[in-house]
Design an enzyme around this catalytic site. Structure first.
Site, mmCIF file in Angstrom:
data_model
loop_
_atom_site.group_PDB
_atom_site.id
_atom_site.type_symbol
_atom_site.label_atom_id
_atom_site.label_comp_id
_atom_site.label_asym_id
_atom_site.label_seq_id
_atom_site.Cartn_x
_atom_site.Cartn_y
_atom_site.Cartn_z
ATOM 1 N N ASP A 160 0.832 -1.199 0.000
ATOM 2 C CA ASP A 160 0.000 0.000 0.000
ATOM 3 C C ASP A 160 0.876 1.262 0.000
ATOM 4 O O ASP A 160 1.888 1.325 0.708
ATOM 5 C CB ASP A 160 -0.891 -0.024 1.253
ATOM 6 C CG ASP A 160 -1.923 1.075 1.277
ATOM 7 O OD1 ASP A 160 -2.774 1.110 0.379
ATOM 8 O OD2 ASP A 160 -1.864 1.903 2.209
ATOM 9 N N GLU A 163 14.675 -14.924 -0.021
ATOM 10 C CA GLU A 163 15.077 -15.989 0.897
ATOM 11 C C GLU A 163 14.189 -17.222 0.743
ATOM 12 O O GLU A 163 14.538 -18.309 1.225
ATOM 13 C CB GLU A 163 15.005 -15.498 2.346
ATOM 14 C CG GLU A 163 15.994 -14.400 2.699
ATOM 15 C CD GLU A 163 15.745 -13.833 4.088
ATOM 16 O OE1 GLU A 163 14.855 -14.364 4.803
ATOM 17 O OE2 GLU A 163 16.421 -12.858 4.463
#
Length: 545
Positions: free
Chosen positions: A205, A259
């Site tokens: 956002d 990751e």
């Protein structure tokens, strides 16, 4: 890092679930996570690849959940963390991925960190996580600058000890100080928390608003910051929009998201200019950014083509894929927009309850159907907003007493806000609450809502729902042919959009005269009964001979 290895999102269909308005499982009038779980087969029938859930985190709900008080839990009004895990597992079992909405620019004023900042007082380490400043004037009684909130009024709120804190949106949404290392570290913990649970990505956002120019004296903008919510900022070097150093944040986020195997998706809501948008999706930053220029484009062939070409060229320059969106929870639904005269001031029009001018719903309906085939044929991800597959219009006459968007209050009623596109969905035309809830829906549904219900459209080959299902199925088969990320425009006249992508030709007639379809096999059209030509505001897909 080559983002192209996360292939699923590049041509995905992603369905936005506005959680509180989708489906209510417990009769309290508010949509919830178990309600979504119960409707997953319906979503699978649309051929969607992923769901984007609006914030379901603990929140006082001052701005529909975009005022978050805890980023790593579920608000009891929506369910429990266990129920989120159940939803995620059930979605994955149907090969539907999950994207959650992260709100990094600001939090709720009830967030523990902000409450600690208020208690600690001026000059404290706790206040450094936010943007507190002394006021101007003889006694600090004036805001630190003339910066304006997107929701109306000053972007500053004074606290009892005399300092002011910054809030781009409502006063219940204080902005974080993204130069503070603990703010950055805490959001990295949030990304890992949800990624560890198995979510597939994040919608970010206000992605262009995190960094601010806070050098004293603060630069005034001369009150020029109030604009439609998704509009790009005016001018360059704005004090709190699209700052260059925001990209440092997203380079670090990219490292965190990488990751995981596969890397988690990151989609930016960035209200920036079309030439700046590709900067957010460079190979070491985010994956996609919403293309609001497509959403705002008038129903005009030349302008649509310009926006499409610019968007495709921009992402190609950085090796990314674009997105296409026509509606979301912040804008007037496109069926209604397309029925209004070009250039209509939507803010003023909504303030007049949509009465002047009156939308031509027949035109809006045809254009909404035609725009689906255009959107689905283009390279890139297509983002749907819940209810557009039912052909829902904007609800323009909600009574003032029912409105909950903070924009209405902040502007003193001059703007109605966004509630008209957030009215709960109609599932069953004969049931209480039209099948959304056995209780009283949190926003009132109009009396005519039942004719749009999913139940009313089931089995109707000419319905919006049938068109979305057909288009989704055909699109999946077409993408299996590996059509590539380029389109080739065809010469079909100035008021017609026609292009070839792989073996598919898409034709959209925006003119006033019928046009002949090219040679080939008609595989899908926006209206039933189309044969060798398209009338005004119709579209079709042709398989090349």
């Amino acid at each position: 890092m080559d983002n192209s290895r996360t292939q699923w999102w590049r041509d995905a269909v992603i369905y936005e679930v506005y959680v509180r308005s989708f489906a209510d499982s417990n009769g309290d009038g508010i949509g919830d996570l178990p309600g979504i779980t119960a409707r997953l087969d319906y979503l699978a029938s649309l051929g969607v690849d992923a769901l984007w859930l609006t914030p379901f985190f603990p929140s006082p709900q001052a701005d529909g959940g975009y005022d978050v008080s805890n980023y790593r839990d579920v608000d009891p009004m929506y369910g429990t963390l266990t129920q989120f895990r159940e939803l995620l597992e059930a979605a994955h079992a149907r090969s539907i991925r999950m994207i959650v909405d992260i709100v990094p620019n600001h939090c709720s004023d009830r967030h523990p960190d902000f409450q600690a900042a208020l208690a600690a007082g001026p000059g404290s380490p706790e206040r450094e996580k936010f943007i507190f400043r002394d006021g101007l004037g003889e006694n600090g009684e004036l805001p630190p600058s003339d910066w304006q909130s997107k929701f109306g009024g000053p972007a500053w709120e004074r606290v009892p000890d005399g300092q002011w804190y910054m809030h781009i949106f409502s006063k219940e949404q204080p902005d974080f100080n993204w130069r503070h290392p603990e703010v950055r570290a805490d959001f990295e913990r949030t990304l890992r928390f949800w990624s560890d649970l198995g979510v597939d990505g994040f919608r970010i956002d206000v992605a262009h608003g995190l960094m601010k120019d806070l050098e004293l004296p603060l630069r005034n903008t001369y009150g020029a910051d109030i604009a439609p919510l998704l509009s790009p900022p005016e001018g360059d070097n704005h004090p709190f929009w699209d700052r260059e150093d925001v990209h440092e944040v997203y380079r670090q986020w990219r490292r965190v998201l990488d990751e995981y195997d596969p890397p988690r998706l990151a989609v930016a809501e960035a209200g920036v200019s079309l030439d700046r948008l590709p900067l957010y999706v460079r190979q070491d930053e985010l994956d996609q950014a919403f293309n609001f220029f497509y959403l705002r484009s008038p129903w005009e062939a030349g302008e649509l083509r310009r926006v499409i070409d610019a968007a495709l060229a921009g992402v190609a320059s950085v090796g990314a894929a674009t997105s296409w969106v026509l509606s979301n929870h912040d804008v007037v639904r496109h069926r209604t927009r397309y029925g209004l005269p070009a250039g209509t001031d939507l803010l003023r029009w909504l303030a007049d309850d949509g009465a002047d001018p009156v939308p031509d719903d027949a035109v809006g309906e045809r254009r909404a159907r035609a725009s689906l085939l255009l959107t689905y044929a283009l390279p890139g991800a297509a983002y749907l907003y819940q209810g557009e597959e039912l052909g829902l219009p904007e609800v323009t006459d909600l009574p003032a007493a029912a409105l909950q968007d903070p924009i209405f209050e902040r502007t003193g009623g001059l703007e109605k806000g966004r509630d008209g596109c957030r009215v709960p969905l109609p599932w069953d035309g004969d049931a209480p609450g039209y099948g959304f809830s056995t209780g009283k829906p949190w926003l009132p549904q109009p009396e005519y809502w039942g004719k749009y219900a999913a139940s009313a459209q089931e089995g109707d080959a000419g319905s919006f729902l049938a068109l979305y299902r057909q288009a989704g199925a055909v699109r999946r088969g077409f993408l299996a042919t590996d059509p590539g990320s380029e389109i080739h425009w065809l010469d079909a006249g100035p008021e017609v959009l026609a292009f070839r992508r792989g073996e598919l030709i898409c034709v959209l007639n925006l003119g006033s005269e019928p046009v002949q379809l090219p040679d080939g096999t008609l595989i899908l059209a926006s209206e039933p009964g189309i044969q060798g030509r398209l009338e005004t505001d119709q579209s079709a897909w042709i398989r090349c001979p």
